[in-house]
Design a protein around this motif. Structure first.
Motif, PDB file in Angstrom:
ATOM      1  N   PHE A  81       0.459  -0.564   5.223  1.00 30.34           N
ATOM      2  CA  PHE A  81      -0.805  -0.654   4.691  1.00 30.34           C
ATOM      3  C   PHE A  81      -0.464  -0.722   3.088  1.00 30.34           C
ATOM      4  O   PHE A  81      -0.149   0.083   2.308  1.00 30.34           O
ATOM      5  N   LYS A  82      -0.765  -1.804   2.567  1.00 27.91           N
ATOM      6  CA  LYS A  82      -0.651  -2.050   1.194  1.00 27.91           C
ATOM      7  C   LYS A  82      -2.025  -2.216   0.429  1.00 27.91           C
ATOM      8  O   LYS A  82      -2.923  -2.729   0.737  1.00 27.91           O
ATOM      9  N   GLY A  83      -1.671  -1.847  -0.933  1.00 28.14           N
ATOM     10  CA  GLY A  83      -3.156  -1.847  -1.755  1.00 28.14           C
ATOM     11  C   GLY A  83      -2.803  -1.016  -2.970  1.00 28.14           C
ATOM     12  O   GLY A  83      -3.183  -1.300  -4.044  1.00 28.14           O
ATOM     13  N   SER A 108       4.972   6.905   0.788  1.00 25.65           N
ATOM     14  CA  SER A 108       6.315   6.568   0.310  1.00 25.65           C
ATOM     15  C   SER A 108       6.511   7.438  -0.994  1.00 25.65           C
ATOM     16  O   SER A 108       5.758   7.557  -1.782  1.00 25.65           O
ATOM     17  N   ARG A 109       7.955   7.895  -1.104  1.00 28.29           N
ATOM     18  CA  ARG A 109       8.115   8.694  -2.306  1.00 28.29           C
ATOM     19  C   ARG A 109       8.873   7.899  -3.319  1.00 28.29           C
ATOM     20  O   ARG A 109       8.854   8.386  -4.503  1.00 28.29           O
ATOM     21  N   SER A 128       7.552  -3.721  -3.185  1.00 27.75           N
ATOM     22  CA  SER A 128       6.876  -4.330  -2.261  1.00 27.75           C
ATOM     23  C   SER A 128       5.551  -3.413  -2.185  1.00 27.75           C
ATOM     24  O   SER A 128       4.629  -3.933  -1.360  1.00 27.75           O
ATOM     25  N   LYS A 129       4.984  -2.633  -2.861  1.00 29.99           N
ATOM     26  CA  LYS A 129       4.121  -1.698  -2.681  1.00 29.99           C
ATOM     27  C   LYS A 129       3.549  -1.180  -1.102  1.00 29.99           C
ATOM     28  O   LYS A 129       2.378  -0.919  -0.785  1.00 29.99           O
ATOM     29  N   GLU A 130       4.709  -0.923  -0.610  1.00 26.80           N
ATOM     30  CA  GLU A 130       4.494  -0.154   0.732  1.00 26.80           C
ATOM     31  C   GLU A 130       4.662   1.260   0.701  1.00 26.80           C
ATOM     32  O   GLU A 130       5.433   1.951   1.081  1.00 26.80           O
TER      33      GLU A 130
END
Length: 317
Positions: free
Chosen positions: A109-111, A85-86, A91-93
């Motif tokens: 994938f979150k982290g 994502s740019r 949401s940290k997506e």
């Protein structure tokens, strides 16, 4: 033409065979599929575009206004990609597994907590890696949401698998390149290289197809070819700088040539064996930020705010 026929004359004959100029922003990254004649791009206009490179045809465009499109790479499936994502998201997506076939997000994938600056897919299984400005490298599996491995490090991380999927490289602060065994990375690196005298951050790593060489591009637009076993520098080239842009370099599939963009809007090709420049071209699209050679064709793609596909032109040689 077969890539087995690559020689100095054919490299010199490369010229633009097709151009796509309908982007409304810079192309952030592009990737060729390893086995199919497909190319995918991610652009600042929030689009992801899929091309048939055998016929120079745009197959599909999808827009991702919420997340944007930054780094992108194919999975093994020809219609599935991983995209970072740019846009900054609470949401940290920061990573998505997308189906281009029906424009669906198959998994988040979150982290990571900051923008992803490096992304690569394993050539042999469903693993992939991401490097982020949060100073971490994460190892993932397409089949599960949770992170499978985590490396904390200093500086801007850059990651790459070798073509056999047995080894991966991580570049970090001070120009250090650490090599890990993909099957036992938790034991730490089995080797560390330094590019002598250059402490600039590495913004891109590529392995040659035969696994014998590594190609590094730094944030100050230097290019190095290293022996992948001992870390010795085989050759190095310096490009013109350009404000707010970094360049990308690429191996030809036979590992005999390196191509790169430059901050003055030109493209260059060198023979690794002779360490001499083989060709210099006007890019026709300004400073090239993305550059990759197709894995199975005598073709390379160069991108800025437009996409150009270069092919041999015997009359040009």
């Amino acid at each position: 033409m077969s890539i087995d026929e690559l020689n100095d004359e054919m490299v010199r004959s490369m010229s633009v065979g097709a151009a796509f100029t309908d982007y409304l922003g810079k192309i952030n990254s592009l990737d060729f599929h390893r086995k199919d004649d497909l190319l995918v791009t991610a652009s600042e206009d929030d689009s992801i575009r899929l091309y048939d490179i055998a016929n120079a045809k745009l197959l599909k465009t999808t827009y991702h206004k919420k997340h944007g499109a930054d780094r992108i790479c194919f999975t093994h499936h020809p219609s599935c990609v991983i995209c970072s994502s740019r846009h900054s998201l609470e949401s940290k997506e920061f990573l998505r597994y997308l189906s281009m076939y029906d424009n669906r997000c198959l998994r988040y994938f979150k982290g990571h907590s900051e923008r992803i600056v490096s992304l690569c897919m394993s050539p042999v299984n469903d693993s992939f890696m991401s490097g982020s400005l949060d100073h971490s490298v994460r190892i993932w599996d397409l089949r599960v949401n949770a992170c499978q491995g985590l490396l904390r490090l200093r500086g801007r991380p850059t990651v790459a698998f070798d073509q056999q999927g047995l080894v991966f490289a991580v570049a970090m602060e001070g120009g250090a390149i650490k090599l890990f065994d993909s099957r036992s990375y938790d034991k730490g690196p089995f080797d560390t290289f330094f590019v002598g005298g250059d402490t600039a951050e590495v913004c891109d790593i590529k392995f040659s197809n035969d696994g014998k060489s590594m190609l590094l591009t730094t944030t100050n637009n230097n290019i190095y070819v290293l022996d992948a076993y001992g870390g010795d520098k085989r050759c190095g080239f310096s490009m013109e700088s350009s404000p707010n842009s970094t360049i990308e370099a690429t191996f030809t599939p036979d590992g005999q040539y390196v191509l790169s963009g430059s901050g003055d809007g030109t493209l260059h090709a060198w023979s690794i064996n002779t360490r001499s420049e083989v060709a210099c071209w006007n890019s026709y699209i300004g400073v090239v930020s993305c550059l990759k050679w197709a894995p199975r064709r005598a073709m390379f793609a160069a991108a800025s705010t437009s996409l150009a596909l270069w092919i041999p032109n015997p009359s040009a040689s």
